[in-house]
Design a protein around this motif. Structure first.
Motif, PDB file in Angstrom:
ATOM      1  N   GLU A 122       7.276   1.682  -4.026  1.00  0.00           N
ATOM      2  CA  GLU A 122       6.200   0.833  -4.536  1.00  0.00           C
ATOM      3  C   GLU A 122       5.503   0.100  -3.404  1.00  0.00           C
ATOM      4  OE1 GLU A 122       5.089   0.867  -7.649  1.00  0.00           O
ATOM      5  OE2 GLU A 122       6.578   2.476  -7.891  1.00  0.00           O
ATOM      6  N   VAL A 123       6.257  -0.355  -2.411  1.00  0.00           N
ATOM      7  CA  VAL A 123       5.660  -1.009  -1.250  1.00  0.00           C
ATOM      8  C   VAL A 123       4.706  -0.058  -0.548  1.00  0.00           C
ATOM      9  CG1 VAL A 123       6.140  -1.870   1.082  1.00  0.00           C
ATOM     10  CG2 VAL A 123       7.490  -2.692  -0.862  1.00  0.00           C
ATOM     11  N   CYS A 124       5.124   1.171  -0.363  1.00  0.00           N
ATOM     12  CA  CYS A 124       4.286   2.162   0.316  1.00  0.00           C
ATOM     13  C   CYS A 124       3.032   2.480  -0.491  1.00  0.00           C
ATOM     14  CB  CYS A 124       5.081   3.435   0.579  1.00  0.00           C
ATOM     15  SG  CYS A 124       6.393   3.237   1.820  1.00  0.00           S
ATOM     16  N   LYS A 125       3.139   2.490  -1.802  1.00  0.00           N
ATOM     17  CA  LYS A 125       1.969   2.748  -2.664  1.00  0.00           C
ATOM     18  C   LYS A 125       0.935   1.639  -2.528  1.00  0.00           C
ATOM     19  CE  LYS A 125       4.229   5.421  -6.360  1.00  0.00           C
ATOM     20  NZ  LYS A 125       4.629   5.387  -7.788  1.00  0.00           N
ATOM     21  N   VAL A 126       1.425   0.419  -2.407  1.00  0.00           N
ATOM     22  CA  VAL A 126       0.536  -0.745  -2.397  1.00  0.00           C
ATOM     23  C   VAL A 126      -0.105  -0.961  -1.030  1.00  0.00           C
ATOM     24  CG1 VAL A 126       0.506  -3.270  -2.596  1.00  0.00           C
ATOM     25  CG2 VAL A 126       1.726  -1.898  -4.289  1.00  0.00           C
ATOM     26  N   TYR A 127       0.588  -0.633   0.033  1.00  0.00           N
ATOM     27  CA  TYR A 127       0.118  -0.943   1.377  1.00  0.00           C
ATOM     28  C   TYR A 127      -1.149  -0.162   1.717  1.00  0.00           C
ATOM     29  CZ  TYR A 127       0.086  -1.574   6.434  1.00  0.00           C
ATOM     30  OH  TYR A 127      -0.281  -1.874   7.720  1.00  0.00           O
ATOM     31  N   LYS A 128      -2.211  -0.895   2.069  1.00  0.00           N
ATOM     32  CA  LYS A 128      -3.501  -0.271   2.373  1.00  0.00           C
ATOM     33  C   LYS A 128      -4.098  -0.763   3.688  1.00  0.00           C
ATOM     34  CE  LYS A 128      -3.469   1.654  -1.750  1.00  0.00           C
ATOM     35  NZ  LYS A 128      -3.192   3.105  -1.916  1.00  0.00           N
ATOM     36  N   ALA A 129      -3.354  -1.578   4.432  1.00  0.00           N
ATOM     37  CA  ALA A 129      -3.934  -2.241   5.597  1.00  0.00           C
ATOM     38  C   ALA A 129      -4.098  -1.327   6.806  1.00  0.00           C
ATOM     39  CB  ALA A 129      -3.083  -3.450   5.981  1.00  0.00           C
ATOM     40  N   GLY A 130      -3.425  -0.203   6.825  1.00  0.00           N
ATOM     41  CA  GLY A 130      -3.503   0.687   7.982  1.00  0.00           C
ATOM     42  C   GLY A 130      -2.786   1.991   7.694  1.00  0.00           C
ATOM     43  N   ASP A 131      -2.434   2.708   8.759  1.00  0.00           N
ATOM     44  CA  ASP A 131      -1.712   3.958   8.583  1.00  0.00           C
ATOM     45  C   ASP A 131      -0.362   3.696   7.927  1.00  0.00           C
ATOM     46  OD1 ASP A 131      -3.772   5.280   9.810  1.00  0.00           O
ATOM     47  OD2 ASP A 131      -2.841   5.215  11.803  1.00  0.00           O
ATOM     48  N   GLN A 132       0.063   4.629   7.085  1.00  0.00           N
ATOM     49  CA  GLN A 132       1.358   4.501   6.435  1.00  0.00           C
ATOM     50  C   GLN A 132       2.474   4.524   7.489  1.00  0.00           C
ATOM     51  OE1 GLN A 132       2.370   3.970   3.402  1.00  0.00           O
ATOM     52  NE2 GLN A 132       0.435   4.073   2.297  1.00  0.00           N
ATOM     53  N   PRO A 133       3.417   3.608   7.392  1.00  0.00           N
ATOM     54  CA  PRO A 133       4.550   3.631   8.322  1.00  0.00           C
ATOM     55  C   PRO A 133       5.342   4.931   8.188  1.00  0.00           C
ATOM     56  CG  PRO A 133       4.464   1.563   7.111  1.00  0.00           C
ATOM     57  CD  PRO A 133       3.485   2.486   6.459  1.00  0.00           C
ATOM     58  N   GLU A 134       6.064   5.274   9.230  1.00  0.00           N
ATOM     59  CA  GLU A 134       6.869   6.492   9.216  1.00  0.00           C
ATOM     60  C   GLU A 134       7.845   6.506   8.049  1.00  0.00           C
ATOM     61  OE1 GLU A 134       7.908  10.234  10.680  1.00  0.00           O
ATOM     62  OE2 GLU A 134       6.308   8.888  11.382  1.00  0.00           O
ATOM     63  N   ALA A 135       8.375   5.337   7.710  1.00  0.00           N
ATOM     64  CA  ALA A 135       9.363   5.256   6.631  1.00  0.00           C
ATOM     65  C   ALA A 135       8.790   5.634   5.276  1.00  0.00           C
ATOM     66  CB  ALA A 135       9.944   3.847   6.573  1.00  0.00           C
ATOM     67  N   CYS A 136       7.460   5.566   5.135  1.00  0.00           N
ATOM     68  CA  CYS A 136       6.833   5.904   3.848  1.00  0.00           C
ATOM     69  C   CYS A 136       6.732   7.413   3.617  1.00  0.00           C
ATOM     70  CB  CYS A 136       5.435   5.296   3.764  1.00  0.00           C
ATOM     71  SG  CYS A 136       5.441   3.500   3.561  1.00  0.00           S
ATOM     72  N   LYS A 137       6.832   8.178   4.688  1.00  0.00           N
ATOM     73  CA  LYS A 137       6.719   9.623   4.547  1.00  0.00           C
ATOM     74  C   LYS A 137       7.876  10.163   3.724  1.00  0.00           C
ATOM     75  CE  LYS A 137       4.225  10.273   8.893  1.00  0.00           C
ATOM     76  NZ  LYS A 137       4.216  10.925  10.245  1.00  0.00           N
TER      77      LYS A 137
END
Length: 245
Positions: A195-210
């Motif tokens: 859910e954190v990864c879905k919401v985050y829009k400030a920049g490139d997705q962190p490696e952990a979101c992959k």
């Protein structure tokens, strides 16, 4: 001394606390995802969540995009005279207050989480009466936290957490109660990283979101029984655990 994964995690978190809270630029840091955990210290499901799930964000790097707010109050109740009764008894009230003091006295999340992780790991191991050893294990000075507990400031912190918890909309039904970007995850709280990864829009997705976001091909699983402590009753405890002066 802590052993195994716990010792490794504490060492890693200690090293992280010696650097800045985030490597992100200020403009991006201000757009972190709000992650809130409403919990109580002796609920076994809260302890397991903190130790086995929440701690991962300090290892995989998601802490850099998260503004983590821990609220150790849970299903406690406040009487008209300001007395707090905790679901799992006086031991829980003590540890809730100790962790509230840790958060207050060490506002750096990487510092106070290190201590809370240690305490909750002892809860998982059913040795929480040894919670004072976490000062030595984490290398954190005990005086500020113990003074906070003894001088009544901890009680004030708990009353503020009570007001914050009671003001939740929708109201919490149980703990752990995990809220991402203002939305509760209910019994899917263990999936908070996705859910954190879905919401985050400030920049490139962190490696952990992959890999976390591509879940459409996964087979549906039968929903398991909720692993929570419901806000529908209070337990008693025969005595208060003590600590050294």
């Amino acid at each position: 001394m802590a052993s195994g994964r716990g010792a490794t995690f504490l060492l890693l978190l200690f090293s992280l606390s010696c650097v800045s809270l985030s490597s992100l630029p200020l403009t991006e840091a201000s757009k972190k995802v709000q992650l809130e955990l409403y919990y109580e210290t002796l609920c076994p499901y809260c302890s397991r969540f903190i130790v086995n799930f929440l701690s991962k964000i300090f290892i995989d790097g998601l802490i850099d995009i998260v503004d983590l707010n821990l609220v150790p109050y849970g299903n406690a109740r406040v009487a008209s005279n300001g007395t707090i009764t905790c679901q799992h008894g006086t031991n829980e009230c003590l540890l809730n207050t100790i962790e509230a003091c840790a958060i207050s006295k060490w506002p750096d999340v990487k510092k106070h989480f290190r201590f809370i992780y240690c305490v909750e790991k002892l809860v998982v191991a059913h040795t929480y009466t040894e919670w004072e050893t976490c000062f030595q294990k984490t290398g954190l000075e005990s005086k500020a936290v113990l003074d906070c507990y003894r001088n009544g400031n901890g009680q004030k912190l708990e009353l503020s957490y009570a007001a914050e918890t009671d003001a939740l909309q929708p109201p919490h039904k149980y703990v752990p109660w995990v809220v991402v970007d203002g939305k509760p995850l209910y019994d899917d709280y263990e999936k908070f990283e996705t859910e954190v990864c879905k919401v985050y829009k400030a920049g490139d997705q962190p490696e952990a979101c992959k890999g976390l976001l591509d879940v459409t091909t996964l087979p549906l699983k039968v929903k398991e029984q909720r692993q929570v402590c419901f806000a529908d009753g209070l337990a008693s405890s025969p005595k208060l655990i003590s600590f050294t002066a």
